[in-house]
Motif scaffolding. Structure first.
Motif, mmCIF file in Angstrom:
data_model
loop_
_atom_site.group_PDB
_atom_site.id
_atom_site.type_symbol
_atom_site.label_atom_id
_atom_site.label_comp_id
_atom_site.label_asym_id
_atom_site.label_seq_id
_atom_site.Cartn_x
_atom_site.Cartn_y
_atom_site.Cartn_z
ATOM 1 N N GLU A 1 -8.583 8.057 -13.707
ATOM 2 C CA GLU A 1 -7.998 8.057 -12.354
ATOM 3 C C GLU A 1 -8.978 7.482 -11.334
ATOM 4 N N ILE A 2 -9.524 6.328 -11.656
ATOM 5 C CA ILE A 2 -10.530 5.724 -10.772
ATOM 6 C C ILE A 2 -9.918 5.264 -9.451
ATOM 7 N N GLY A 3 -8.608 5.102 -9.425
ATOM 8 C CA GLY A 3 -7.947 4.717 -8.178
ATOM 9 C C GLY A 3 -8.005 5.780 -7.115
ATOM 10 N N ASP A 4 -8.427 7.005 -7.464
ATOM 11 C CA ASP A 4 -8.522 8.092 -6.493
ATOM 12 C C ASP A 4 -9.887 8.179 -5.836
ATOM 13 N N MET A 5 -10.800 7.278 -6.175
ATOM 14 C CA MET A 5 -12.121 7.267 -5.535
ATOM 15 C C MET A 5 -12.035 6.814 -4.089
ATOM 16 N N THR B 1 -17.516 5.963 -2.330
ATOM 17 C CA THR B 1 -17.918 6.166 -3.728
ATOM 18 C C THR B 1 -17.703 4.890 -4.526
ATOM 19 N N GLN B 2 -16.646 4.153 -4.219
ATOM 20 C CA GLN B 2 -16.409 2.875 -4.895
ATOM 21 C C GLN B 2 -17.602 1.937 -4.719
ATOM 22 N N ALA B 3 -18.152 1.908 -3.503
ATOM 23 C CA ALA B 3 -19.294 1.027 -3.228
ATOM 24 C C ALA B 3 -20.503 1.435 -4.058
ATOM 25 N N LYS B 4 -20.714 2.748 -4.200
ATOM 26 C CA LYS B 4 -21.854 3.223 -4.988
ATOM 27 C C LYS B 4 -21.664 2.864 -6.468
ATOM 28 N N ILE C 1 -18.959 1.486 -19.132
ATOM 29 C CA ILE C 1 -17.877 2.100 -18.370
ATOM 30 C C ILE C 1 -16.519 1.711 -18.955
ATOM 31 N N ILE C 2 -15.700 2.728 -19.197
ATOM 32 C CA ILE C 2 -14.276 2.522 -19.465
ATOM 33 C C ILE C 2 -13.533 3.271 -18.370
ATOM 34 N N ALA C 3 -12.723 2.578 -17.617
ATOM 35 C CA ALA C 3 -12.005 3.185 -16.494
ATOM 36 C C ALA C 3 -10.512 3.207 -16.786
ATOM 37 N N ALA C 4 -9.819 4.105 -16.111
ATOM 38 C CA ALA C 4 -8.370 4.191 -16.286
ATOM 39 C C ALA C 4 -7.730 4.602 -14.967
ATOM 40 N N THR C 5 -6.480 4.209 -14.793
ATOM 41 C CA THR C 5 -5.755 4.583 -13.582
ATOM 42 C C THR C 5 -4.259 4.499 -13.819
ATOM 43 N N ASN C 6 -3.518 5.316 -13.077
ATOM 44 C CA ASN C 6 -2.055 5.202 -13.082
ATOM 45 C C ASN C 6 -1.561 4.545 -11.794
ATOM 46 N N ARG C 7 -2.502 4.072 -10.988
ATOM 47 C CA ARG C 7 -2.150 3.454 -9.708
ATOM 48 C C ARG C 7 -2.096 1.926 -9.823
ATOM 49 N N ASP C 8 -1.412 1.322 -8.868
ATOM 50 C CA ASP C 8 -1.353 -0.139 -8.779
ATOM 51 C C ASP C 8 -2.558 -0.593 -7.959
ATOM 52 N N LEU C 9 -3.639 -0.930 -8.637
ATOM 53 C CA LEU C 9 -4.879 -1.264 -7.933
ATOM 54 C C LEU C 9 -4.743 -2.525 -7.100
ATOM 55 N N GLN C 10 -3.954 -3.483 -7.560
ATOM 56 C CA GLN C 10 -3.787 -4.713 -6.786
ATOM 57 C C GLN C 10 -3.057 -4.434 -5.472
ATOM 58 N N ARG C 11 -2.092 -3.528 -5.512
ATOM 59 C CA ARG C 11 -1.420 -3.119 -4.275
ATOM 60 C C ARG C 11 -2.392 -2.379 -3.371
ATOM 61 N N MET C 12 -3.243 -1.534 -3.967
ATOM 62 C CA MET C 12 -4.232 -0.801 -3.177
ATOM 63 C C MET C 12 -5.244 -1.753 -2.542
ATOM 64 N N ILE C 13 -5.565 -2.852 -3.224
ATOM 65 C CA ILE C 13 -6.468 -3.850 -2.637
ATOM 66 C C ILE C 13 -5.838 -4.461 -1.393
ATOM 67 N N LEU C 14 -4.552 -4.792 -1.474
ATOM 68 C CA LEU C 14 -3.847 -5.350 -0.312
ATOM 69 C C LEU C 14 -3.794 -4.355 0.831
ATOM 70 N N LYS D 1 -6.082 -2.258 1.504
ATOM 71 C CA LYS D 1 -7.475 -1.956 1.872
ATOM 72 C C LYS D 1 -7.912 -0.563 1.407
ATOM 73 N N LYS D 2 -7.352 -0.088 0.281
ATOM 74 C CA LYS D 2 -7.697 1.223 -0.242
ATOM 75 C C LYS D 2 -8.557 1.139 -1.501
ATOM 76 N N PHE D 3 -8.693 -0.062 -2.045
ATOM 77 C CA PHE D 3 -9.543 -0.238 -3.225
ATOM 78 C C PHE D 3 -10.275 -1.569 -3.095
ATOM 79 N N ARG D 4 -11.544 -1.557 -3.446
ATOM 80 C CA ARG D 4 -12.383 -2.742 -3.290
ATOM 81 C C ARG D 4 -12.029 -3.781 -4.344
ATOM 82 N N SER D 5 -11.821 -5.002 -3.891
ATOM 83 C CA SER D 5 -11.485 -6.070 -4.835
ATOM 84 C C SER D 5 -12.656 -6.388 -5.754
#
Length: 480
Positions: A241-245, A249-252, A277-290, A292-296
């Motif tokens: 659930e890395i999309g919840d960072m 914390t994402q920057a770190k 690192i192996i990461a997982a998420t149930n979120r749409d990270l590309q939508r979150m990037i648009l 501004k909720k997840f770093r591209s």
């Protein structure tokens, strides 16, 4: 049965462990010296070790090093007096699981050992694909549909490579199982594997959990803490659930991925690490990037190789393969012998939408087995929500982004009149239909789930010509 080895020369400590963990589900082993403990590790290969810092024949740290040389996957928990915490912290840097201060308190001790048992299971119990042969107690990834065949190929391609991997899929689709399969087929399979659920840890503690902190870094930081990146050096860290960072914390985390180094919270010492690192998420990270909720830049670092798991509702005949697998597995555990499902039960299971995917299916099969009598799984043994959900299921394709794009493109090319209103109505119709499916036709619950009033829902149903009688008709779906 999980096995726990306690190495301590104090008779009172060993007696306390016998009282607390002398249960049928735990094999408790004890040793009163370092040498005796090492012999027990070699002979019994325990799942978890509890180790005292001060032993009569050798330092606890030396015992720990020798355990690590035998099997680096065994979680080792140190117990220490107040004057020897520096040694315990040094052990944490070398990969110990955690440490507790004497006198021991039962509740935190039980919680910590339960966590250690789970981590040990994740490392030791193989996660295999169905095509690799008999399970032999392994956790099996079941599936023969084309999408799952691609997942198997992806695991084979990525496992031997020292690169990050991103596993995407809805909740309950088996992302952790795929992460374990990657780990256990990798060159780091003899090293530690730690799993962190980023959504389950409070925002203000996640950075400390991952990077560690110095004493006095914040209120409540009464001692130095070694984070998972330092503790897991040489191994594999699974960030679920890395999309919840949070962005901070994402920057770190981005810096750790780029430089393989970091500072603990409140510290200025640069610490090097070697973690895959192996990461997982149930979120749409590309939508979150648009949004501004997840770093591209973090997304591109994580998605060097991406594996997408299909939801259960899109896996066709895999459903009944999984049903039979879980019936066999949990039937043995619960003492139930179900040899087949009735045609009505099979149809009901196929019609249900499975919003919780494999995790929900496991729960449903367990509940059904507990209710069952005889060798056939009948519809009445299934939970009520499955029976109702199956009745309300509409067998139609969903309005996926690709379908919407096609409808919009076709409308624009043909200069369709009222295209705006037409597309909105089709999406609204699908949304209302889906909400009513999930609530078994209950309009009050559907309205609440959608965040609208019941009267608004009724008006929209009327304007769109959708009739509801606790069941949704196929003719109500705009994509039929």
């Amino acid at each position: 049965m999980a096995s726990l080895l306690v190495i301590d020369d104090e008779a009172s400590i060993l007696h306390a462990f016998r009282r607390a963990f002398g249960r049928p589900d735990i094999e408790l082993l004890t040793a009163s010296s370092g040498l005796e403990g090492l012999e027990a590790v070699a002979e019994h290969q325990p799942d978890v070790v509890v180790l005292d810092i001060n032993l009569p024949d050798m330092p606890g740290l030396e015992v720990f090093r020798r355990i690590r040389s035998q099997d680096a996957r065994i979680p080792v928990i140190f117990i220490t007096g107040h004057g020897t915490t520096d040694t315990a912290i040094e052990a944490m840097k070398l990969g110990a699981f955690d440490y507790l201060l004497k006198p021991l308190e039962l509740a935190p001790l039980e919680t910590l050992i339960a966590r250690a048992f789970e981590i040990s299971r994740l490392m030791r119990v193989p996660a295999r694909t169905e095509i690799e042969g008999p399970s032999d107690g392994a956790d099996i990834i079941i599936g023969r549909c084309p999408a799952m065949q691609e997942v198997y190929k992806s695991i084979g391609r990525i496992a031997p490579q020292e690169v990050t991997a991103l596993i995407m899929g809805e909740t309950g689709t088996g992302k952790e199982l795929v992460a374990r399969a990657i780990y256990q087929h990798s060159r780091r399979a003899t090293g530690p594997f730690l799993a962190i659920n980023c959504a389950a840890i409070p925002e203000n503690l996640l950075e400390s959990e991952l990077l560690g902190h110095e004493k006095g870094a914040f209120t409540g930081a009464d001692r130095r803490r070694i984070g998972k990146f330092e503790q897991c050096s040489g191994g594999t860290l699974f960030l679920d659930e890395i999309g919840d960072m949070t962005p901070l914390t994402q920057a770190k985390i981005l810096r750790v991925l780029q430089d393989q180094q970091f500072e603990r919270v409140g510290g200025n010492e640069t610490i090097k690490t070697d973690v895959r690192i192996i990461a997982a998420t149930n979120r749409d990270l590309q939508r979150m990037i648009l949004d501004k909720k997840f770093r591209s830049d973090l997304y591109y670092r994580l998605s060097v190789f991406t594996i997408t798991l299909p939801p259960l509702r899109e896996r066709g005949e895999d459903l009944m393969l999984l049903v039979q697998f879980f019936l066999n597995r949990y039937g043995l555990e619960l003492g139930k012998e179900i040899t087949q499902t009735s045609p009505e039960t099979t149809e009901m299971l196929r019609r249900y939408s499975w919003p919780g995917n494999l995790r929900e299916l496991q729960s449903v099969i367990k509940q059904a087995l507990l209710q069952s009598t005889g060798p056939v799984l009948l519809p009445e043994f299934l939970p009520q929500f499955v029976q109702v959900g199956a009745q309300c299921r509409v067998e139609t394709p969903g309005t996926t982004p690709s379908e919407l794009d096609r409808l919009i493109d076709d409308g624009l090319r043909s200069n369709a009149p009222d295209l705006y209103e037409s597309i909105l109505n089709q999406v609204k119709r699908r949304l209302l239909t889906k909400a009513l499916q999930e609530t078994g036709g209950n309009q009050l619950r559907a309205a609440k789930a959608l965040g609208i009033s019941r009267s608004t829902l009724r008006n929209d149903l009327k304007s769109l010509g959708i009739s509801v009688e606790r069941q949704i008709s196929k003719s109500d779906d705009p994509l039929e």
